[in-house]
Write a protein that holds these residues in place. Structure first.
Motif, PDB file in Angstrom:
ATOM      1  N   ALA A 142       0.820  -1.209   0.000  1.00 31.53           N
ATOM      2  CA  ALA A 142       0.000   0.000   0.000  1.00 31.53           C
ATOM      3  C   ALA A 142       0.857   1.264   0.000  1.00 31.53           C
ATOM      4  O   ALA A 142       0.403   2.335  -0.417  1.00 31.53           O
ATOM      5  N   ASP A 143       2.096   1.144   0.457  1.00 30.13           N
ATOM      6  CA  ASP A 143       3.023   2.284   0.443  1.00 30.13           C
ATOM      7  C   ASP A 143       3.738   2.293  -0.902  1.00 30.13           C
ATOM      8  O   ASP A 143       4.706   1.581  -1.102  1.00 30.13           O
ATOM      9  N   GLY A 144       3.249   3.102  -1.846  1.00 30.86           N
ATOM     10  CA  GLY A 144       3.800   3.122  -3.195  1.00 30.86           C
ATOM     11  C   GLY A 144       5.255   3.536  -3.252  1.00 30.86           C
ATOM     12  O   GLY A 144       5.967   3.197  -4.190  1.00 30.86           O
ATOM     13  N   ARG A 145       5.719   4.273  -2.258  1.00 31.78           N
ATOM     14  CA  ARG A 145       7.120   4.707  -2.262  1.00 31.78           C
ATOM     15  C   ARG A 145       8.067   3.541  -2.050  1.00 31.78           C
ATOM     16  O   ARG A 145       9.204   3.551  -2.525  1.00 31.78           O
ATOM     17  N   SER A 146       7.609   2.532  -1.331  1.00 33.42           N
ATOM     18  CA  SER A 146       8.466   1.378  -1.068  1.00 33.42           C
ATOM     19  C   SER A 146       8.431   0.372  -2.212  1.00 33.42           C
ATOM     20  O   SER A 146       9.371  -0.389  -2.396  1.00 33.42           O
ATOM     21  N   TYR A 147       7.342   0.368  -2.974  1.00 32.32           N
ATOM     22  CA  TYR A 147       7.193  -0.595  -4.069  1.00 32.32           C
ATOM     23  C   TYR A 147       6.793   0.144  -5.347  1.00 32.32           C
ATOM     24  O   TYR A 147       5.681   0.018  -5.848  1.00 32.32           O
ATOM     25  N   ALA A 173      14.423  -0.751  -4.113  1.00 38.30           N
ATOM     26  CA  ALA A 173      14.400   0.628  -3.633  1.00 38.30           C
ATOM     27  C   ALA A 173      14.646   0.725  -2.143  1.00 38.30           C
ATOM     28  O   ALA A 173      14.844   1.800  -1.616  1.00 38.30           O
ATOM     29  N   SER A 174      14.601  -0.373  -1.458  1.00 40.68           N
ATOM     30  CA  SER A 174      14.823  -0.372  -0.015  1.00 40.68           C
ATOM     31  C   SER A 174      15.216  -1.780   0.402  1.00 40.68           C
ATOM     32  O   SER A 174      15.391  -2.659  -0.430  1.00 40.68           O
ATOM     33  N   ASP A 175      15.337  -1.979   1.702  1.00 37.44           N
ATOM     34  CA  ASP A 175      15.661  -3.305   2.218  1.00 37.44           C
ATOM     35  C   ASP A 175      14.418  -4.150   2.472  1.00 37.44           C
ATOM     36  O   ASP A 175      14.503  -5.234   3.038  1.00 37.44           O
ATOM     37  N   LEU A 176      13.260  -3.652   2.061  1.00 36.84           N
ATOM     38  CA  LEU A 176      12.031  -4.416   2.231  1.00 36.84           C
ATOM     39  C   LEU A 176      12.043  -5.652   1.329  1.00 36.84           C
ATOM     40  O   LEU A 176      12.692  -5.664   0.278  1.00 36.84           O
ATOM     41  N   VAL A 212       9.499  -4.833  -6.874  1.00 33.15           N
ATOM     42  CA  VAL A 212       8.376  -5.656  -7.333  1.00 33.15           C
ATOM     43  C   VAL A 212       8.902  -6.766  -8.241  1.00 33.15           C
ATOM     44  O   VAL A 212       9.697  -6.508  -9.155  1.00 33.15           O
ATOM     45  N   LEU A 213       8.463  -7.986  -7.981  1.00 37.09           N
ATOM     46  CA  LEU A 213       8.818  -9.123  -8.829  1.00 37.09           C
ATOM     47  C   LEU A 213       8.137  -8.942 -10.187  1.00 37.09           C
ATOM     48  O   LEU A 213       6.923  -8.753 -10.259  1.00 37.09           O
ATOM     49  N   VAL A 214       8.924  -8.987 -11.249  1.00 36.38           N
ATOM     50  CA  VAL A 214       8.402  -8.627 -12.570  1.00 36.38           C
ATOM     51  C   VAL A 214       7.587  -9.761 -13.188  1.00 36.38           C
ATOM     52  O   VAL A 214       6.513  -9.535 -13.748  1.00 36.38           O
ATOM     53  N   TYR A 215       8.072 -10.988 -13.092  1.00 36.49           N
ATOM     54  CA  TYR A 215       7.443 -12.110 -13.795  1.00 36.49           C
ATOM     55  C   TYR A 215       6.832 -13.103 -12.805  1.00 36.49           C
ATOM     56  O   TYR A 215       7.375 -13.340 -11.723  1.00 36.49           O
ATOM     57  N   TRP A 216       5.681 -13.699 -13.211  1.00 37.57           N
ATOM     58  CA  TRP A 216       5.110 -14.751 -12.366  1.00 37.57           C
ATOM     59  C   TRP A 216       5.512 -16.136 -12.849  1.00 37.57           C
ATOM     60  O   TRP A 216       5.243 -17.135 -12.189  1.00 37.57           O
ATOM     61  N   ASP A 217       6.181 -16.212 -14.025  1.00 35.57           N
ATOM     62  CA  ASP A 217       6.769 -17.468 -14.490  1.00 35.57           C
ATOM     63  C   ASP A 217       8.005 -17.104 -15.300  1.00 35.57           C
ATOM     64  O   ASP A 217       8.769 -16.244 -14.882  1.00 35.57           O
ATOM     65  N   GLY A 218       8.219 -17.707 -16.433  1.00 34.91           N
ATOM     66  CA  GLY A 218       9.405 -17.405 -17.221  1.00 34.91           C
ATOM     67  C   GLY A 218       9.197 -16.387 -18.309  1.00 34.91           C
ATOM     68  O   GLY A 218      10.164 -15.963 -18.958  1.00 34.91           O
ATOM     69  N   ARG A 221       0.493  -3.226 -13.060  1.00 32.07           N
ATOM     70  CA  ARG A 221      -0.217  -2.052 -12.549  1.00 32.07           C
ATOM     71  C   ARG A 221       0.723  -0.869 -12.340  1.00 32.07           C
ATOM     72  O   ARG A 221       0.313   0.292 -12.471  1.00 32.07           O
ATOM     73  N   THR A 222       1.996  -1.145 -12.023  1.00 29.82           N
ATOM     74  CA  THR A 222       2.954  -0.036 -11.893  1.00 29.82           C
ATOM     75  C   THR A 222       3.313   0.549 -13.254  1.00 29.82           C
ATOM     76  O   THR A 222       3.851   1.656 -13.326  1.00 29.82           O
ATOM     77  N   LEU A 223       3.027  -0.182 -14.333  1.00 27.45           N
ATOM     78  CA  LEU A 223       3.251   0.321 -15.682  1.00 27.45           C
ATOM     79  C   LEU A 223       2.102   1.195 -16.182  1.00 27.45           C
ATOM     80  O   LEU A 223       2.218   1.851 -17.218  1.00 27.45           O
TER      81      LEU A 223
END
Length: 677
Positions: free
Chosen positions: A401-406, A421-424, A646-652, A661-663
Motif C-alpha cells: 500500500a506504500d507506493g514509495r516502497s514498491y 528501492a529499499s531493504d524491504l 516488485v517481482l516482474v514475472y510470475w513465471d518465465g 499495474r505499476t506500468l
C-alpha cells in the motif's frame, strides 16, 4: 492377481524412472479394480443386497492410511526440498488428492503427465487414485440399480449387471475415443473416458466362470498377454494416445492373463506370476505406486536432472520398495481396526434382521473413522501451512500500500536503476508469484487451449467514451491489469478476448508440434465478434518473442498474418494498438529468485528480443499505432527479475499483475500521446 499387480507396478515405476514414458500399467490397475469390485458387489448382492456404507468403510480403512502417510511425507519434503513458488501448488494438490478430485484439477490445467520440468508435482500420480475413488462411489450405485432393475424384470442379478456394464463399456469407450481425438490431455484425466476400463474388468468377472479353455490355449493366452503388457509402453507413446482405443492394448493383455488362470504344473505364465517374491511385490504394489513418484520427483529436483541415472534410478526404486514394505503392514493393521467379528465377509456374519443392520453399521463407521483419523492430521497440517501463507500474503499487501516502497516500473521511468528501492522484501514473494495473474484468469474470461468458443468479458464503464478490445494470446492477456487502470481513469470500456497460446492472426499456428485447429477457429470467431462489437480500437501484441523454435518462430518477429489482420480491422474502421512483445527469461523467474540472487536470475534483453523492434521495418496500415514499453521492464543491458522492489514475472515469460499495474501511468501517457485519444 498379486502377480499381475506386481508386473503392472514395476512397469509403471521402471518406465517413469528410466524411460520417461507411461507404460499402461495404471490402466491394468483400473481394469483389475473393475474386476475385483464387480465380483465382490455381486457376491454381496447374492447374500441379500449391497451395503454401500460397509463397502466404502472397508475401502477407507484399507486405502487412506497409506495415502495419508505419503501426502504427509510429500508436504514435509516440499517444505525443505522444493522452492517456495511450488509450495502453494503442492498444498492445493494435497487437498485435491485427499478428496479424490486431483484428476479434474490436472485436466483443467491440461498437465503433461510426463513433464520433467521443475514444476512436476510430487503428488501428480494421485490422479489415478482420484479416478478410482470416484469409481468406488459410482460402482455400487450402478450395480445396485442394475440388480434392482433385473429383479423387477424377473431376471437374475448377473443379467442386470451384464446389461449395465456392457452399456457403460460401449458409451465410455466411444466417448473416450472422441475425447482423446478432440483434447487428449483432458481425456487422459477424465473419469468418463476411463470408466470403460473398469467396465471391462467387470465384464471379465461376469464371463470368467463360464470360460472353459483348453490348457494349451490358456498357456498361449497367458504368455501372449504378459508379453503384450510389457511391450505396450515401448511400442506406444501412451501419454499422448491414451485413453482411447489404444488403451485396449494393456487392458486386454491383462484380461488375457486373468483369463488364462492357473495352469497347475503346465508351463503357463502363472508359474512366473505365482513365485513368492512376485506375489509379495504385488501385495505391496499400492504403497510402491504411491511412494515411487514423489521420490523420483524429489531426486530429479535435487540433482537437476530430467531422467534418473542408472544408479540414481536404482536408488529411487530401492527406497520405494523399502518404504512400501515398511508402510504396508502398518496400513494392514489399521485396516483391521475397521473390521470386527460379525462384519460382512466373516464366517459369523449375521445376514438378516436388526442384528445384521447393526453389524453392517459397525464396519462402515469403523472404516470411515480409521480413514479419517489418518487423513485428518495431514489436512489440518496442510490447512495451517496454507493459512500461514495467506497471512504472509496479507502482510505483503499492507506493505504494498506504500507506493514509495514498491514503485515497480516507476524507478525506470524516473531514470533510476532497477534495483530494490529499499531493504524491504520483494513483492509478491516467490511463493505466491503464480497467483499474481490478471483478474481475467479467475473470472474465467481467458479461453483454454482446447476450446474454440470466443469468450467476451466487459470491464470498465457501462456508458464509455471509447471501447478498447484486448485481443490475443497470453502475452496480450498480461497487459490487462495496466490497461484496466487506464480504462477506468478515462471512462473507457475494456473488452477481454483472449485465448491461451493463440496469436491474433489468420496464419496457421501449431501447439506442441501439432496443428492448432482450435486457435484457427477461435480467430475466425473473434473477427465475427469484433464486427458485431464495433470497438474503437484493438489492443494486441505487435511482435512475438520466443525461445522455442518448435512454436513456429525462434526469435522476435512480426508473425505472419499480423499485418493482414490489422488491414482487415482497418476496413472495419477499427484502430489497432500494436504493443511490442515483452522479453522471455527462458526459466522460471520466481523459482530462480527463491534459490539464487537477483543478479544470477538476470538475463540480457537480446536473449529473446531483437536489437530494434521488428515493427520498424514493416509497412503498417494507417490504423496502427505502435507502443514499446520494454524500457520500463528492462535496462538497456539487462533484464532483472525485480524492478523497484516488485517481482516482474510470475513465471518465465509473463509479467505479473502487480508489476503491470505499476506500468499503468506510463502506458496511459504513451498511449494517449501516440493516439491522440
Amino acid at each position: 492377481m498379486d502377480g499381475l499387480r506386481a508386473v503392472a507396478v514395476l512397469l509403471v515405476a521402471v518406465y517413469h524412472i528410466w524411460l520417461g514414458r507411461v507404460s499402461g500399467g495404471v490402466d491394468v490397475f483400473l481394469m483389475l479394480s473393475g474386476f475385483l469390485v464387480t465380483g465382490s458387489l455381486l457376491r454381496t448382492a447374492d447374500r441379500g443386497g449391497i451395503r454401500f456404507g460397509a463397502f466404502l468403510g472397508r475401502l477407507a480403512a484399507r486405502l487412506l492410511p497409506t495415502a495419508a502417510l505419503v501426502i504427509a511425507a510429500v508436504l514435509l519434503c516440499t517444505r525443505f526440498l522444493l522452492p517456495e513458488p511450488r509450495w502453494r501448488d503442492v498444498l492445493g494438490e494435497a487437498f485435491a488428492s485427499a478428496f479424490h478430485h486431483l484428476n479434474w484439477s490436472l485436466a483443467l490445467d491440461s498437465v503433461d503427465y510426463l513433464s520433467r520440468g521443475d514444476g512436476t508435482s510430487p503428488l501428480q500420480h494421485f490422479w489415478s487414485l482420484s479416478v478410482q475413488g470416484q469409481f468406488y462411489v459410482l460402482w455400487p450405485l450402478l450395480v445396485a440399480a442394475a440388480v434392482w432393475a433385473a429383479g423387477r424384470a424377473g431376471r437374475g442379478p448377473r443379467a442386470g449387471a451384464l446389461v449395465a456394464l456392457a452399456s457403460v463399456f460401449a458409451l465410455s469407450l466411444a466417448y473416450s475415443v472422441y475425447a482423446t481425438r478432440a483434447d487428449q490431455p483432458w481425456a487422459y484425466f477424465d473419469t468418463g473416458a476411463r470408466l470403460w476400463e473398469f467396465a471391462l474388468g467387470g465384464l471379465l468377472a461376469l464371463a470368467l466362470p463360464h470360460l472353459r479353455l483348453p490348457l494349451a490355449v490358456r498357456v498361449v493366452l497367458g504368455w501372449a498377454g504378459l508379453a503384450a503388457l510389457v511391450l505396450c509402453g515401448v511400442l506406444l507413446q501412451v501419454s499422448t494416445v491414451f485413453p482411447g482405443l489404444a488403451a485396449l492394448w494393456p487392458t486386454l493383455a491383462a484380461a488375457a492373463v486373468v483369463a488364462a488362470g492357473a495352469t497347475g504344473a503346465g508351463p503357463g505364465a502363472d508359474r512366473l506370476l505365482t513365485l513368492r517374491p512376485v506375489r509379495y511385490l504385488g501385495s505391496v504394489s499400492y504403497a510402491l505406486y504411491l511412494w515411487h513418484w514423489p521420490l523420483l520427483v524429489f531426486y530429479l529436483a535435487a540433482t537437476d536432472r530430467t531422467l534418473a541415472s542408472p544408479v540414481g534410478g536404482a536408488a529411487v526404486l530401492a527406497a520405494s520398495l523399502v518404504l512400501a514394505a515398511a508402510t504396508t503392514p502398518v496400513a494392514d493393521r489399521l485396516a483391521a481396526l475397521g473390521r470386527r467379528p460379525g462384519a460382512p465377509g466373516s464366517a459369523a456374519a449375521p445376514r438378516r434382521g436388526g442384528a445384521a443392520r447393526a453389524a453392517l453399521r459397525g464396519p462402515a463407521l469403523r472404516g470411515a473413522a480409521v480413514g479419517l483419523a489418518c487423513l485428518l492430521p495431514v489436512l489440518l497440517a496442510a490447512g495451517a501451512w496454507s493459512a500461514r501463507l495467506d497471512a504472509d500474503q496479507r502482510r505483503w499487501e499492507e506493505l504494498l500500500a506504500d507506493g514509495r516502497s514498491y514503485p515497480g516500473a516507476a524507478v525506470l521511468a524516473d531514470g533510476g536503476g532497477a534495483g530494490r528501492a529499499s531493504d524491504l522484501p520483494v513483492y509478491p514473494s516467490p511463493a505466491s508469484a503464480s497467483e499474481d495473474v490478471p483478474a481475467t484468469y479467475g473470472d474465467g474470461c481467458n479461453q483454454t487451449i482446447a476450446d474454440a468458443e470466443v469468450i467476451t468479458c466487459f470491464y470498465g464503464s457501462e456508458s464509455p467514451e471509447r471501447t478498447v478490445a484486448l485481443v490475443g494470446g497470453s502475452h496480450a492477456a498480461h497487459w490487462f491489469p495496466a490497461l484496466e487502470r487506464v480504462a477506468l481513469d478515462h471512462d473507457w470500456r475494456l473488452v477481454n478476448i483472449v485465448k491461451g497460446s493463440c496469436l491474433f492472426t489468420d496464419a496457421p499456428q501449431t501447439y506442441k508440434g501439432a496443428p492448432y485447429t482450435s486457435c484457427a477457429e477461435w480467430n475466425r470467431g473473434v473477427m465475427a465478434e469484433l464486427a458485431a462489437l464495433e470497438p474503437d480500437a484493438v489492443f494486441t501484441t505487435g511482435t512475438t518473442t520466443s525461445l522455442d523454435a518448435s512454436a513456429g518462430f525462434g526469435e522476435e518477429q512480426v508473425v505472419d498474418g499480423y499485418v493482414e489482420r490489422w488491414r482487415e480491422l482497418e476496413e472495419m474502421g477499427v484502430e489497432v494498438v500494436a504493443v511490442r512483445d515483452t522479453p522471455r527469461f527462458g526459466f522460471d523467474v520466481p523459482e530462480c529468485l527463491a534459490s539464487s540472487t537477483p543478479e544470477e536470475c538476470s538475463v540480457e534483453p537480446g536473449t529473446s528480443m531483437a536489437a530494434t523492434s521488428p515493427l520498424e521495418g514493416v509497412r503498417l496500415p494507417d490504423n496502427v499505432t505502435v507502443l514499446d514499453l520494454n524500457d520500463l521492464i528492462c535496462e538497456p543491458a539487462v533484464c532483472r527479475p525485480v524492478v523497484g522492489n516488485v517481482l516482474v514475472y510470475w513465471d518465465g515469460s509473463h509479467i505479473g499483475a502487480t508489476f503491470m499495474r505499476t506500468l499503468a501511468p506510463a502506458l496511459d501517457e504513451r498511449l494517449t500521446a501516440a493516439t491522440g485519444w
